[in-house]
Design an enzyme around this catalytic site. Structure first.
Site, PDB file in Angstrom:
ATOM      1  N   ASP A   1       0.770  -1.224  -0.050  1.00 18.66           N
ATOM      2  CA  ASP A   1      -0.149   0.165   0.632  1.00 18.66           C
ATOM      3  C   ASP A   1       1.168   0.942   0.208  1.00 18.66           C
ATOM      4  O   ASP A   1       0.501   2.228  -0.376  1.00 18.66           O
ATOM      5  CB  ASP A   1      -0.970   0.244   1.150  1.00 18.66           C
ATOM      6  CG  ASP A   1      -0.429  -0.361   3.131  1.00 18.66           C
ATOM      7  OD1 ASP A   1       1.121  -0.493   2.492  1.00 18.66           O
ATOM      8  OD2 ASP A   1      -1.245  -0.514   3.430  1.00 18.66           O
TER       9      ASP A   1
ATOM     10  N   ASP B   1       6.622   3.635   3.339  1.00 19.05           N
ATOM     11  CA  ASP B   1       8.167   4.684   4.314  1.00 19.05           C
ATOM     12  C   ASP B   1       9.184   4.752   4.493  1.00 19.05           C
ATOM     13  O   ASP B   1       9.327   5.683   3.049  1.00 19.05           O
ATOM     14  CB  ASP B   1       6.283   4.360   5.538  1.00 19.05           C
ATOM     15  CG  ASP B   1       6.432   5.891   6.765  1.00 19.05           C
ATOM     16  OD1 ASP B   1       7.538   6.325   5.857  1.00 19.05           O
ATOM     17  OD2 ASP B   1       6.286   5.373   8.105  1.00 19.05           O
TER      18      ASP B   1
ATOM     19  N   ASP C   1      -4.598   1.342   7.175  1.00 24.38           N
ATOM     20  CA  ASP C   1      -5.580   1.396   9.050  1.00 24.38           C
ATOM     21  C   ASP C   1      -4.885   2.277   9.580  1.00 24.38           C
ATOM     22  O   ASP C   1      -3.554   2.519   9.276  1.00 24.38           O
ATOM     23  CB  ASP C   1      -5.603   0.024   9.455  1.00 24.38           C
ATOM     24  CG  ASP C   1      -3.891  -0.713   9.452  1.00 24.38           C
ATOM     25  OD1 ASP C   1      -3.053  -0.323   9.178  1.00 24.38           O
ATOM     26  OD2 ASP C   1      -3.816  -0.938  10.881  1.00 24.38           O
TER      27      ASP C   1
HETATM   28  P1  IMP Z   1       7.745   0.564   6.055  1.00 19.61           P
HETATM   29  O1  IMP Z   1       8.445  -0.049   6.237  1.00 19.61           O
HETATM   30  O2  IMP Z   1       8.818   1.760   6.521  1.00 19.61           O
HETATM   31  O3  IMP Z   1       8.355   1.393   4.575  1.00 19.61           O
HETATM   32  O4  IMP Z   1       6.036   1.430   6.525  1.00 19.61           O
HETATM   33  C1  IMP Z   1       5.745   0.332   5.882  1.00 19.61           C
HETATM   34  C2  IMP Z   1       4.086  -0.139   6.328  1.00 19.61           C
HETATM   35  O5  IMP Z   1       3.726   1.130   7.051  1.00 19.61           O
HETATM   36  C3  IMP Z   1       3.124  -0.059   5.351  1.00 19.61           C
HETATM   37  O6  IMP Z   1       2.942  -1.094   4.904  1.00 19.61           O
HETATM   38  C4  IMP Z   1       1.908   0.122   6.121  1.00 19.61           C
HETATM   39  O7  IMP Z   1       1.082  -1.151   6.702  1.00 19.61           O
HETATM   40  C5  IMP Z   1       2.054   0.865   7.217  1.00 19.61           C
HETATM   41  N1  IMP Z   1       2.467   2.303   6.853  1.00 19.61           N
HETATM   42  C6  IMP Z   1       3.502   3.164   6.711  1.00 19.61           C
HETATM   43  N2  IMP Z   1       2.798   4.285   6.776  1.00 19.61           N
HETATM   44  C7  IMP Z   1       1.301   4.398   6.986  1.00 19.61           C
HETATM   45  C8  IMP Z   1      -0.047   4.981   7.018  1.00 19.61           C
HETATM   46  O8  IMP Z   1       0.079   6.496   7.135  1.00 19.61           O
HETATM   47  N3  IMP Z   1      -1.468   4.814   6.439  1.00 19.61           N
HETATM   48  C9  IMP Z   1      -1.531   3.740   7.056  1.00 19.61           C
HETATM   49  N4  IMP Z   1      -0.357   2.260   7.257  1.00 19.61           N
HETATM   50  C10 IMP Z   1       1.588   3.154   7.126  1.00 19.61           C
HETATM   51 MG    MG Z   2       0.840  -2.325   5.704  1.00 21.18          MG
END
Ligand code: IMP
Ligand code: MG
Length: 178
Positions: free
Chosen positions: A104, A107, A163
């Site tokens: 989705d 980040d 979510d």
């Molecule tokens: P990363 O591993 O830091 O890139 O984070 C990715 C995961 O964090 C995504 O798959 C989401 O499940 C969750 N996530 C990060 N930012 C958001 C947000 O703004 N809303 C909802 N879920 C988020």
């Molecule tokens: Mg996720």
């Protein structure tokens, strides 16, 4: 019986259902053109990918394999990622397969980085990545998704599968909680 009320009201609109639909259509067409009929295994990252991947694969007019992995990193109200846990017990054999990994939102990049390593260890032939959203300037790992729907600022968004505490995934648009 304990009733747990929703934490907030409806999210404030950020990206409308129509904007999402037309962008996802474009992405699907681009992916279909790039893969040019080559068989692909779409690996969705549960649970956030659910709505996006369902719309995306319906833009592809050739047979694709669809499967899922689950990834979670504990985080509180700060969005600092904790340790990544991967559950690939639903994942079929991906050895020699060309993979499209679908999440989705990008980040920090920890989730996609960890999953790409995991899939490489399982012997897949290639991996491309598709995310609906990318938070600009937040990546702590050098991850450049091959396909990306929208760049958004560093705010917490919900809806269209995303979510907050497992709620709000059902909204058809992307919004911000107030
Ligand atoms: P990363 O591993 O830091 O890139 O984070 C990715 C995961 O964090 C995504 O798959 C989401 O499940 C969750 N996530 C990060 N930012 C958001 C947000 O703004 N809303 C909802 N879920 C988020
Ligand atoms: Mg996720």
């Amino acid at each position: 019986m304990t009733v747990h009320p929703a934490s907030h009201g409806p999210p404030r609109l950020m990206i409308s259902e129509e904007e999402i639909q037309s962008r996802v259509e474009e992405m699907g067409r681009q992916i279909a053109a790039d893969f040019n009929g080559q068989p692909i295994t779409v690996v969705g990252v549960l649970t956030g990918c659910l709505v996006f991947v369902a719309d995306l694969i319906r833009q592809m007019d050739f047979p694709v394999r669809l499967c899922f992995v689950r990834a979670s990193s504990y985080r509180g109200t700060t969005t600092v990622p904790g340790n990544l846990t991967i559950d690939s017990s639903f994942l079929p054999d991906v050895e020699g397969r060309d993979i499209l990994l679908v999440d989705d939102i990008l980040d920090s990049g920890q989730t996609l980085k960890g999953l790409m390593e995991h899939l490489r260890e399982k012997g897949c032939a290639s991996i491309r990545t598709a995310v609906l959203l990318r938070k600009k300037g937040k990546q702590q790992y050098a991850i450049e998704p091959d396909y990306r729907g929208f760049d958004i600022p560093d705010t917490f968004v919900v809806g269209y599968g995303l979510d907050f505490n497992d709620e709000y995934r059902n909204y058809p648009y992307l919004g911000i909680l107030e």
